[in-house]
Every structure is written in C-alpha cells, then in structure tokens.
Design an enzyme around this catalytic site. Structure first.
Site, PDB file in Angstrom:
ATOM      1  N   ASP A  11      52.239  39.448  38.319  1.00 40.53           N
ATOM      2  CA  ASP A  11      52.304  38.456  39.391  1.00 40.53           C
ATOM      3  C   ASP A  11      52.391  37.087  38.711  1.00 40.53           C
ATOM      4  OD1 ASP A  11      51.782  37.112  41.963  1.00 40.53           O
ATOM      5  OD2 ASP A  11      49.777  36.763  41.138  1.00 40.53           O
ATOM      6  N   LEU A  12      52.932  36.096  39.412  1.00 41.30           N
ATOM      7  CA  LEU A  12      53.068  34.766  38.795  1.00 41.30           C
ATOM      8  C   LEU A  12      51.875  33.857  39.111  1.00 41.30           C
ATOM      9  CD1 LEU A  12      56.903  34.015  39.239  1.00 41.30           C
ATOM     10  CD2 LEU A  12      55.674  34.637  37.144  1.00 41.30           C
ATOM     11  N   THR A  45      56.529  39.220  42.274  1.00 37.01           N
ATOM     12  CA  THR A  45      56.020  37.996  42.894  1.00 37.01           C
ATOM     13  C   THR A  45      56.430  37.885  44.361  1.00 37.01           C
ATOM     14  OG1 THR A  45      56.079  35.560  42.737  1.00 37.01           O
ATOM     15  CG2 THR A  45      58.067  36.731  42.056  1.00 37.01           C
ATOM     16  N   GLY A  46      55.683  37.066  45.088  1.00 39.75           N
ATOM     17  CA  GLY A  46      56.084  36.726  46.444  1.00 39.75           C
ATOM     18  C   GLY A  46      57.159  35.648  46.451  1.00 39.75           C
ATOM     19  N   LYS A 199      54.716  44.840  46.954  1.00 41.09           N
ATOM     20  CA  LYS A 199      55.060  44.894  45.525  1.00 41.09           C
ATOM     21  C   LYS A 199      55.026  46.318  44.971  1.00 41.09           C
ATOM     22  CE  LYS A 199      53.469  40.196  44.517  1.00 41.09           C
ATOM     23  NZ  LYS A 199      52.631  39.373  43.632  1.00 41.09           N
ATOM     24  N   ASP A 222      46.114  38.635  41.784  1.00 44.55           N
ATOM     25  CA  ASP A 222      44.932  37.855  42.179  1.00 44.55           C
ATOM     26  C   ASP A 222      44.762  37.691  43.689  1.00 44.55           C
ATOM     27  OD1 ASP A 222      45.773  34.451  42.575  1.00 44.55           O
ATOM     28  OD2 ASP A 222      47.229  36.016  42.223  1.00 44.55           O
ATOM     29  N   ASN A 225      48.487  39.767  48.521  1.00 44.69           N
ATOM     30  CA  ASN A 225      49.826  40.367  48.421  1.00 44.69           C
ATOM     31  C   ASN A 225      49.968  41.238  47.168  1.00 44.69           C
ATOM     32  OD1 ASN A 225      49.839  38.151  46.652  1.00 44.69           O
ATOM     33  ND2 ASN A 225      52.013  37.774  46.935  1.00 44.69           N
TER      34      ASN A 225
END
Length: 277
Positions: A11-12, A45-46, A199, A222, A225
């Site tokens: 994730d970013l 990522t979102g 994801k 974190d 999502n």
C-alpha cells in the site's frame, strides 16, 4: 522459507510512504534488495494510476499494479497483460449523485481511469488529486450532466454531520452494487467503487499470474481499504500506525510508516543482506 520467491504487496499512503509522501532511503534500499533477491514487488493502492506511477518508477518496478482498490488491475509496462477495469454502472453513480445533491454535500469527484470530473471548483481538492504536471485537466461542472461514462470510482466530501446518514443510505439502497469506504483523517471522504472490488481481488489475480501460493504473499497496509488484502495474504502485515481493525486481522504488526516499518519487516522476514547490515 526466505529463499523461496515471495509476492510483496505494498500500500502507498501510511505504509510505503512517510507522512511527507516519500519512500525513505532505508525502505527503498530494502525493497530494491528484495527485488534483487528474486521477490516480486507490486503496488496495491486506492490511488489512481497517475498518482502512483512515479513511485512505481522510483522502485524500477516491472510488475502489474493495483489501483482504485482493485477496480483497475493493469501492467504499466506491458499493454499485452490482461488488464481488468471494473467501473460501477453510470446509472448507479447518477442515483448516488442525486442523493448527494439532496444532502447538500461539499463536493463530489468522479474518476474514469485517469480522467477526473469535479462537481464544484475547489482548489484544495484539485491540489490533492493533481498528481503530476502531465495530468489531464479536471472537468469541472454539474456531475449529473458531465458524467456520461461508467466511473472507476466516486469520491464524496460530505458535511461532517451527514456522514452517517449518507453511508446508511448507501447501505440501504446500493449495497448490492457498490463498496464504500471512509478515508482516514484529516479528510472525511467517502470513496465508492463497484461491488466486489478490493485489493485482495488484484492480489489474487497477480499471485495466480506469477504462480505464488498464498503462504508466500506478504502484504502491508494501514487503513480499512487494506482489510481484505491483509486478511487474504498468508503474511498480512499491519503498520504500527494502522487502524485497530486492521491490526486485529493481520498476522504481524511492524513499525510505523515513519519508522521504516516495511523495510524493517522485509529485512528480518526475508533475511535480506542490506547495506545497513
């Protein structure tokens, strides 16, 4: 175990990136070392493609990428890769926009791949979503008339006292067609994608492509999502700064995004020989 090839999903925001939206030197070097050791690294990522691609290039990745929380799974360097784009029906989007107008929300933003439609001009929102100088210009104006294509995602910025009411409405009237999430602080943003998109869907497709078993998938996150992805991965890792719900489904908890949590975990778990050793 450390000698076998793993799939590492990053994730970013709040995970790979520090609070200043950069990849720390330690974490970057560790991720590069993992790639050199034969492991496969992907971004999940979102964010849309345009707001993720610079980090993809910074890590010299040559792998598929998961954007919009799974609504877009594609390979930035390989047009022949079997991309999946799963937008929500535009009719559903219009019904949600009608509800937003009734509740007098602050703003609504729709994304169709990398095209952005903004209901009302707002420089703060434009600054947040304008990722690079190469971004196409935002289309600003009444979303009901401007949005004619199935959107990849809808982002709603409601007034604070309407958040509960709006999310309740989405559950009551659109639960069969959409997924909705609330962004972390400081933005009270509700993000909506097509039902079934998350994801983990992207991770499953990529793991199958590389023939990586579930027990060798390492995923870091974190926020809410990331829940499905962390739960799906054999090695689901919550950041030290993660929400409690994510920590409760994770198999491991690492240090925060400000303390090189991704780099520290990979270094130890994969027994990498990094320059800091």
């Amino acid at each position: 175990m450390e000698n076998k090839r793993h799939l590492i999903a990053l994730d970013l925001d709040g995970t790979l990136l520090t609070d200043k939206k950069v990849i720390s030197n330690k974490t970057k070097q560790t991720v590069l070392q993992a790639i050199e050791a034969g492991h496969i690294v992907v971004i999940a990522t979102g964010r849309p493609h345009r707001a993720s691609i610079d980090y993809y290039h910074e890590l010299s990745l040559d792998t598929p990428m998961v954007n919009f929380n799974g609504a877009l799974i594609h390979h930035p360097r390989d047009n022949k890769w079997d991309a999946l784009h799963n937008p929500m029906p535009v009719r559903t989007a219009h019904k949600i926009i009608d509800t937003c107008y009734e509740l007098d929300v602050n703003n609504i933003l729709a994304e169709v791949m990398d095209e952005v439609y903004l209901d009302q001009f707002d420089q703060d929102i434009i600054d947040i979503f304008h990722a690079t100088q190469n971004d196409p210009p935002f289309s600003v104006g009444n979303l009901k008339s401007k949005l004619t294509t199935d959107p990849t995602s809808l982002l709603i910025h409601p007034k604070e006292n309407h958040i509960k009411q709006l999310r309740g409405h989405l559950d009551d009237y659109h639960a069969e067609l959409i997924e909705h999430r609330k962004w972390g602080a400081p933005w009270n943003i509700i993000e909506i994608v097509k039902k079934g998109m998350n994801k983990a869907v992207g991770l499953q497709k990529i793991a199958h492509y590389f023939d990586i078993p579930k027990d060798r998938i390492i995923a870091f996150g974190d926020e809410d999502n990331d829940l499905e992805m962390i739960d799906y991965a054999g090695v689901g890792v919550a950041m030290g700064n993660a929400i409690d719900d994510l920590k409760s489904v994770a198999k491991h908890i690492t240090a925060t995004n400000e303390q090189d949590g991704v780099g520290s975990f990979l270094e130890n778990y994969l027994k990498l020989q990094t320059s800091s050793n």
